[in-house]
Design a protein around this motif. Structure first.
Motif, PDB file in Angstrom:
ATOM      1  N   CYS A  32       0.833  -1.196   0.000  1.00  0.00           N
ATOM      2  CA  CYS A  32       0.000   0.000   0.000  1.00  0.00           C
ATOM      3  C   CYS A  32       0.874   1.255   0.000  1.00  0.00           C
ATOM      4  O   CYS A  32       1.790   1.367   0.821  1.00  0.00           O
ATOM      5  CB  CYS A  32      -0.917   0.002   1.221  1.00  0.00           C
ATOM      6  SG  CYS A  32      -1.839   1.537   1.352  1.00  0.00           S
ATOM      7  N   ARG A  35       1.549   3.215   3.159  1.00  0.00           N
ATOM      8  CA  ARG A  35       2.402   2.633   4.199  1.00  0.00           C
ATOM      9  C   ARG A  35       3.882   2.775   3.860  1.00  0.00           C
ATOM     10  O   ARG A  35       4.715   2.888   4.745  1.00  0.00           O
ATOM     11  CB  ARG A  35       2.077   1.144   4.397  1.00  0.00           C
ATOM     12  CG  ARG A  35       0.719   0.921   5.036  1.00  0.00           C
ATOM     13  CD  ARG A  35       0.527  -0.547   5.381  1.00  0.00           C
ATOM     14  NE  ARG A  35      -0.757  -0.759   6.029  1.00  0.00           N
ATOM     15  CZ  ARG A  35      -0.991  -0.558   7.315  1.00  0.00           C
ATOM     16  NH1 ARG A  35      -0.018  -0.154   8.104  1.00  0.00           N
ATOM     17  NH2 ARG A  35      -2.192  -0.771   7.822  1.00  0.00           N
ATOM     18  N   GLY A  43      -0.227   4.199   7.225  1.00  0.00           N
ATOM     19  CA  GLY A  43      -1.519   3.687   6.772  1.00  0.00           C
ATOM     20  C   GLY A  43      -2.685   4.416   7.404  1.00  0.00           C
ATOM     21  O   GLY A  43      -2.534   5.244   8.299  1.00  0.00           O
ATOM     22  N   CYS A  44      -3.884   4.122   6.910  1.00  0.00           N
ATOM     23  CA  CYS A  44      -5.109   4.669   7.512  1.00  0.00           C
ATOM     24  C   CYS A  44      -5.201   4.150   8.944  1.00  0.00           C
ATOM     25  O   CYS A  44      -4.839   2.993   9.210  1.00  0.00           O
ATOM     26  CB  CYS A  44      -6.328   4.225   6.704  1.00  0.00           C
ATOM     27  SG  CYS A  44      -6.231   4.661   4.953  1.00  0.00           S
ATOM     28  N   PHE A  46      -7.382   3.062  10.867  1.00  0.00           N
ATOM     29  CA  PHE A  46      -8.230   1.913  11.221  1.00  0.00           C
ATOM     30  C   PHE A  46      -7.716   0.611  10.620  1.00  0.00           C
ATOM     31  O   PHE A  46      -8.232  -0.461  10.897  1.00  0.00           O
ATOM     32  CB  PHE A  46      -9.674   2.142  10.731  1.00  0.00           C
ATOM     33  CG  PHE A  46      -9.732   2.475   9.260  1.00  0.00           C
ATOM     34  CD1 PHE A  46      -9.689   1.491   8.301  1.00  0.00           C
ATOM     35  CD2 PHE A  46      -9.783   3.804   8.847  1.00  0.00           C
ATOM     36  CE1 PHE A  46      -9.712   1.804   6.956  1.00  0.00           C
ATOM     37  CE2 PHE A  46      -9.809   4.131   7.501  1.00  0.00           C
ATOM     38  CZ  PHE A  46      -9.777   3.135   6.553  1.00  0.00           C
ATOM     39  N   CYS A  47      -6.697   0.718   9.765  1.00  0.00           N
ATOM     40  CA  CYS A  47      -6.286  -0.430   8.944  1.00  0.00           C
ATOM     41  C   CYS A  47      -5.239  -1.275   9.667  1.00  0.00           C
ATOM     42  O   CYS A  47      -4.251  -0.753  10.167  1.00  0.00           O
ATOM     43  CB  CYS A  47      -5.719   0.090   7.624  1.00  0.00           C
ATOM     44  SG  CYS A  47      -5.197  -1.193   6.495  1.00  0.00           S
ATOM     45  N   GLY A  51      -3.909  -4.897   5.727  1.00  0.00           N
ATOM     46  CA  GLY A  51      -4.493  -4.077   4.655  1.00  0.00           C
ATOM     47  C   GLY A  51      -5.962  -4.368   4.444  1.00  0.00           C
ATOM     48  O   GLY A  51      -6.448  -4.421   3.323  1.00  0.00           O
ATOM     49  N   SER A  52      -6.695  -4.563   5.556  1.00  0.00           N
ATOM     50  CA  SER A  52      -8.145  -4.835   5.515  1.00  0.00           C
ATOM     51  C   SER A  52      -8.466  -6.135   4.785  1.00  0.00           C
ATOM     52  O   SER A  52      -9.573  -6.308   4.283  1.00  0.00           O
ATOM     53  CB  SER A  52      -8.908  -3.664   4.872  1.00  0.00           C
ATOM     54  OG  SER A  52      -8.660  -2.475   5.587  1.00  0.00           O
ATOM     55  N   HIS A  83      -4.820  -4.755   0.774  1.00  0.00           N
ATOM     56  CA  HIS A  83      -3.991  -3.597   0.431  1.00  0.00           C
ATOM     57  C   HIS A  83      -4.520  -2.898  -0.838  1.00  0.00           C
ATOM     58  O   HIS A  83      -5.715  -2.829  -1.044  1.00  0.00           O
ATOM     59  CB  HIS A  83      -2.525  -4.017   0.293  1.00  0.00           C
ATOM     60  CG  HIS A  83      -1.961  -4.547   1.580  1.00  0.00           C
ATOM     61  ND1 HIS A  83      -1.609  -3.727   2.621  1.00  0.00           N
ATOM     62  CD2 HIS A  83      -1.726  -5.817   1.996  1.00  0.00           C
ATOM     63  CE1 HIS A  83      -1.160  -4.462   3.635  1.00  0.00           C
ATOM     64  NE2 HIS A  83      -1.223  -5.735   3.287  1.00  0.00           N
ATOM     65  N   ARG A 114      -7.044   2.377  -4.207  1.00  0.00           N
ATOM     66  CA  ARG A 114      -7.175   3.782  -3.831  1.00  0.00           C
ATOM     67  C   ARG A 114      -7.392   4.599  -5.101  1.00  0.00           C
ATOM     68  O   ARG A 114      -6.818   4.277  -6.143  1.00  0.00           O
ATOM     69  CB  ARG A 114      -5.866   4.263  -3.160  1.00  0.00           C
ATOM     70  CG  ARG A 114      -5.553   3.649  -1.845  1.00  0.00           C
ATOM     71  CD  ARG A 114      -4.125   4.013  -1.411  1.00  0.00           C
ATOM     72  NE  ARG A 114      -3.865   5.445  -1.384  1.00  0.00           N
ATOM     73  CZ  ARG A 114      -4.021   6.235  -0.315  1.00  0.00           C
ATOM     74  NH1 ARG A 114      -4.426   5.722   0.824  1.00  0.00           N
ATOM     75  NH2 ARG A 114      -3.760   7.525  -0.388  1.00  0.00           N
TER      76      ARG A 114
HETATM   77  S1  SF4 Z   1      -7.137   1.080   4.273  1.00  0.00           S
HETATM   78 FE1  SF4 Z   1      -6.275   0.720   2.226  1.00  0.00          FE
HETATM   79  S2  SF4 Z   1      -5.250   2.643   1.706  1.00  0.00           S
HETATM   80 FE2  SF4 Z   1      -5.556   2.672   3.919  1.00  0.00          FE
HETATM   81  S3  SF4 Z   1      -3.637   1.819   4.774  1.00  0.00           S
HETATM   82 FE3  SF4 Z   1      -5.092   0.130   4.565  1.00  0.00          FE
HETATM   83  S4  SF4 Z   1      -4.645  -0.786   2.569  1.00  0.00           S
HETATM   84 FE4  SF4 Z   1      -3.709   1.276   2.602  1.00  0.00          FE
END
Ligand code: SF4
Length: 314
Positions: A32, A35, A43-44, A46-47, A51-52, A83, A114
């Motif tokens: 990502c 990162r 990173g975001c 919450f992630c 990578g969710s 990611h 993204r």
């Molecule tokens: S939510 Fe998506 S863009 Fe944000 S850090 Fe995680 S993988 Fe990257």
């Protein structure tokens, strides 16, 4: 066709492909840019480090995993989930996407990314894939508010999302937008504004296309509404210890129903809650009761006599 109160993607795919069609959550081995420093670091908030894509793996593993739950399914959407799945040279993307499409039973492709990772060469590849298979591209927007974007360290402004939607619309590529419900600092009104913004045909995009080119259809094919889950070992958990996005499960169910009423029926709904392994979940504690939440939404919509989009006069 409104034979269901909510236009969920499962029945949509079943109608389209003539049988149960399930998504295989894949980890394509991407990273990502939020990162590694090219767009941001850390990173975001919450992630997780996954990578969710905590539940993602490879195609054979996913088919084996899902065969218990959906024994009759023999058609699949290869869903590149973990990611940023357009963050690699196009030659690499091409190899991975076509490899997945060649797998027996795979009838379509979903690519989560993204909006700032859609250069023209990537869009060209996506257009090519779109002409050969059933494709959608998922964009992690989460909120339309730049204040929230800064708080969650998303590392791109709303205008980047608008531009990506415009380019994908121009190429006829389906879009599924992700929004998170319950982000720190956001009110119910804010969440409604995000939903209206991304689903309304005649928004800022029509201005970007030029006068006289008002959109008649929603700019997105689908929507994912994620319940804000606080996951272990994330910056969100450090920054907001004990954060509870909603007062109760009932409050969340009521909010989702309110939002469904303002979402055009033609938009497919891909998610109405969260999906985090219980072992990683901190709050809300009730989030793992996914079936209860989904049943609650269905019951509430029926009790109200509501159908998706009904508040829009649809
Ligand atoms: S939510 Fe998506 S863009 Fe944000 S850090 Fe995680 S993988 Fe990257």
């Amino acid at each position: 066709m409104k034979n269901q109160r909510i236009n969920m993607i499962g029945p949509y795919l079943q109608r389209k492909f003539g049988g149960k069609t399930v998504k295989l959550a894949l980890d394509g081995g991407f990273t990502c840019p939020n990162r590694d420093g090219s767009k941001g670091t850390g990173g975001c908030i919450f992630c997780s480090g996954e990578g969710s894509g905590e539940l993602a793996s490879d195609i054979p593993s996913q088919i084996a995993l899902l065969s218990d739950k959906w024994p009759s399914a023999d058609k699949y959407i290869a869903y590149f989930q973990s990611h940023t799945n357009t963050y690699a040279p196009v030659s690499v993307l091409r190899e991975k996407f076509y490899h997945a499409l060649a797998y027996p039973g795979v009838v379509g492709l979903a690519v989560a990314t993204r909006p700032d990772c859609l250069d023209d060469d990537v869009l060209d590849l996506l257009s090519e894939l779109n002409s050969r298979t059933f494709l959608w591209v998922e964009l992690g927007l989460q909120s339309i508010f730049d204040e929230t974007a800064q708080l969650i360290n998303r590392c791109y402004p709303l205008s980047v999302y608008d531009n990506a939607v415009l380019k994908l619309n121009q190429r006829g590529i389906r879009i599924v937008t992700h929004l998170i419900l319950g982000l720190p600092g956001e009110t119910k009104y804010d969440m409604e504004r995000s939903v209206r913004y991304v689903t309304t045909p005649n928004n800022i995009l029509s201005d970007m296309r030029g006068k006289g080119s008002l959109l008649s259809e929603p700019p997105v094919f689908g929507l994912k509404l994620h319940l804000m889950n606080v996951v272990k070992d994330t910056r969100l958990a450090e920054m907001f210890p004990g954060y509870e996005p909603f007062g109760s499960i009932e409050e969340y169910i009521g909010l989702v129903c309110d939002l469904l009423e303002i979402i055009p029926y033609s938009i497919t709904m891909h998610r109405l809650t969260g999906d985090v392994p219980r072992s990683l979940l901190l709050t809300p504690e009730w989030s793992y009761r996914k079936r209860t939440i989904l049943n609650g939404i269905a019951h509430e919509m029926a009790a109200r006599g509501s159908v998706q989009g009904c508040a829009l006069g649809q």
